[in-house]
Structures are given as structure tokens and as C-alpha cells.
Design an enzyme around this catalytic site. Structure first.
Site, short mmCIF file in Angstrom:
data_model
loop_
_atom_site.label_atom_id
_atom_site.label_comp_id
_atom_site.label_asym_id
_atom_site.label_seq_id
_atom_site.Cartn_x
_atom_site.Cartn_y
_atom_site.Cartn_z
N GLU A 151 -24.52 -33.61 9.18
CA GLU A 151 -23.97 -32.31 9.56
C GLU A 151 -24.59 -31.88 10.88
OE1 GLU A 151 -24.80 -29.74 6.15
OE2 GLU A 151 -24.97 -31.52 4.91
N HIS A 177 -20.27 -29.30 8.08
CA HIS A 177 -20.92 -30.01 6.96
C HIS A 177 -20.16 -31.32 6.66
CE1 HIS A 177 -22.54 -30.68 2.94
NE2 HIS A 177 -23.14 -29.51 2.88
#
Ligand code: TA6
Length: 300
Positions: A274, A174
Site C-alpha cells: 500500500e 490499500h
């Protein structure tokens, strides 16, 4: 806080690798242990909580990662910025369990550190079942994150499912990238793919045409994406290469960020690009199966 000295003996053999406290870099009181990895090519800081990269600076360059100035380093709380590992599920859980899994708030152990022939340093962090995973996941597993720090940063993740029945698994690196001003950043490498717009829970599907430039709150899951994306800012182009199938693009924008204590008025400094395997790209893991994923970040 986890004892710093507990890790020293494994690391002292490798020049450039040490354990420090987050409070010595970012202030705050108790802090969390950070693995510091530095060599002539680049340097990185990795929180043992979450195997969470909080900084990666290629030699002569600036930090590629955005860490919120309001980030808190508190045991059990996800750190805002860097590269949280969403594992073993991404996003909300149908059973109402905490978003993005338990790995990012679990303490990982340092398993190995070595200098490679080209001068880069590779460290390996491991997570096995703990009290939180036993509550939220139940099954036995072994997760390993190998981090190679050179002029590029490479993450290699493996997750071995040691339960008796197949499980649904998803994960994401992320990454929060430091972009100066998100409104000026251009993201390439998604042209022709399909994204799911998850803002407000709409989950509508759309085709992506050309370069992406954000102008409002954005939360999109791109599925079946090419291996490489780039982010071009006023000062540089960052390359992201991964063998995973999905990409998630996120920035909450001003109104939502104002409700997030650890973002607030700093929202414009980052964009999350991400990589992982989520939504259409989730995987089923059979007993004893191992999921593997890599991602490399570098300056173009
Ligand atoms: O990856 C995007 C996202 O899932 C967003 O929906 C947003 O909630 C973000 O992650 C941050 O989640 P967090 O749990 O770290 O606040």
C-alpha cells in the site's frame, strides 16, 4: 442498489466506458454498480462504492489486482481486494471510529470520462459529505479520484478540507496485488528504510535490509520510503510508483485469515503493498488546503 441508469447519460459519449452490475461479473444477488473502462491498452472495473478499483488488466496480461473469491458486493460493506481507499484516516481511529475511514463504504459519483490523446481513458469520481461522513468526520470536504486506464493504471487523489479548523489527515491506496503465492513474491524498493511492526500491536521500529520476502503474518508500516517499489512473482514484475511517503505491507497468513470470512483459505494469493501517508507521514490540513497523491501501477 444505486440505479445504473442514473449514470448512463454522462458516459455514453466515451467509447469503452459503461456501467455494469458486479453480479454480472462476480455473481451474487443485488450487487453494486461498477464502472467498466476498456480500451486497446487495458481494462479496469471500478466500484462506485468507495471509488474502489476491483480489477486492472493490461492488454495481453493478467489482472494485477487480487479480488477475493469470497468478496461480497454489498452496500455499506468494504470489498475485500482490489484497491480500497483508506480515507480520511488510515487504520484504527483513536476515537474508536471504523478502521480506514468512511470513503471506502460511501457512494462516489462519476464526474467525468474522457479519452486522452494517447488512447488511455480517464474517469473522475467525486465524494462530498454524506450522512456517514457527517457522523464520522463532520467537516465539509471534496474528494476526487481520477483514474487513468491504459497500459498502466494511474490513480490521482485529491482531498480538499472545507472545515473551519485544521484537521489531521491520513490516507492509503490499500492495494491487494495478485501474486500467485505470497511466499514466493519478492518486494524491492524498501532497502534502508525504517518500518514499524504492527503485528499484535507491538509497534516496534526496525531497519529494512534488502529484499522483503514474507514468511509469516506481516503488518508493517514503512515511513519515508522511495518513490518506487517492485513486486516480483514467478511470472512477472509489477512496478508501483507514488509521490506518497509511506508503504504498508500486509498479509494476515493462514491463522488470522481463517477468521476473516471474505479471505479464509485464499490468503496466499495476495500481498498488500500500500502507498499513502500514514503514521509518521500523516498531514495537517489547514482550512481550504488540498492534499494530493498519485500512484501508478504497471508491468516492468
Ligand atoms: O493495511 C493493513 C491493515 O491495516 C491491517 O492491519 C489489516 O487489518 C488490514 O489493513 C485490513 O483491514 P480491513 O479493515 O480491510 O479488514
Amino acid at each position: 442498489m444505486t440505479s445504473l441508469s442514473a449514470f448512463d447519460s454522462r458516459l455514453t459519449d466515451v467509447a469503452g466506458v459503461s456501467i455494469i452490475s458486479s453480479s454480472s461479473v462476480y455473481g451474487g444477488e443485488a450487487g453494486l454498480p461498477l464502472l467498466s473502462v476498456a480500451n486497446a491498452q487495458g481494462k479496469a472495473l471500478i466500484a462506485l462504492q468507495g471509488a474502489h478499483l476491483v480489477s486492472f488488466v493490461p492488454a495481453g496480461g493478467e489482472d494485477l489486482l487480487w479480488l477475493s473469491p469470497k468478496a461480497v458486493f454489498t452496500e455499506g460493506k468494504a470489498i475485500r481486494g482490489g484497491i480500497p481507499l483508506c480515507l480520511p484516516w488510515f487504520g484504527g481511529h483513536p476515537g474508536g471510529k471504523p478502521a480506514h475511514g468512511f470513503a471506502r463504504v460511501s457512494n462516489w459519483r462519476v464526474d467525468a470520462a474522457e479519452q486522452l490523446a494517447d488512447g488511455a481513458i480517464r474517469v473522475v469520481l467525486v465524494l462530498e459529505p454524506n450522512a456517514l461522513s457527517n457522523t464520522l468526520w463532520g467537516d465539509d470536504f471534496r474528494a476526487e479520484l481520477a483514474v487513468t486506464v491504459g497500459s498502466a493504471l494511474t490513480l490521482a487523489l485529491s482531498f480538499t478540507h472545507r472545515g473551519a479548523a485544521p484537521v489531521t489527515f491520513s490516507q492509503a491506496f490499500h492495494t491487494y496485488f495478485a501474486v500467485g503465492d505470497v511466499r514466493q513474491a519478492r518486494i524491492d524498493g524498501l532497502d534502508g528504510t525504517t518500518f514499524i511492526n504492527t503485528v499484535g500491536g507491538a509497534n516496534t521500529r526496525h531497519p529494512q535490509a534488502g529484499t522483503l520476502q514474507l514468511g509469516d503474518a506481516t503488518d508493517r508500516v514503512y515511513v519515508n520510503v522511495p518513490a518506487e517499489q517492485t513486486i516480483t512473482t514467478a511470472s512477472q514484475t509489477i512496478r508501483i510508483v507514488s509521490d506518497t511517503q509511506s508503504a504498508v505491507i500486509w498479509n494476515p497468513w493462514a491463522e488470522s485469515a481463517a477468521k476473516m470470512a471474505d479471505v479464509g483459505d485464499d490468503w496466499a494469493g495476495f500481498v498488500c503493498v500500500e502507498r499513502g501517508d500514514v503514521f509518521d507521514n500523516v498531514v495537517e490540513l489547514a482550512p481550504a488546503a488540498t492534499y494530493r497523491a498519485t500512484m501508478t501501477l504497471s508491468l516492468a
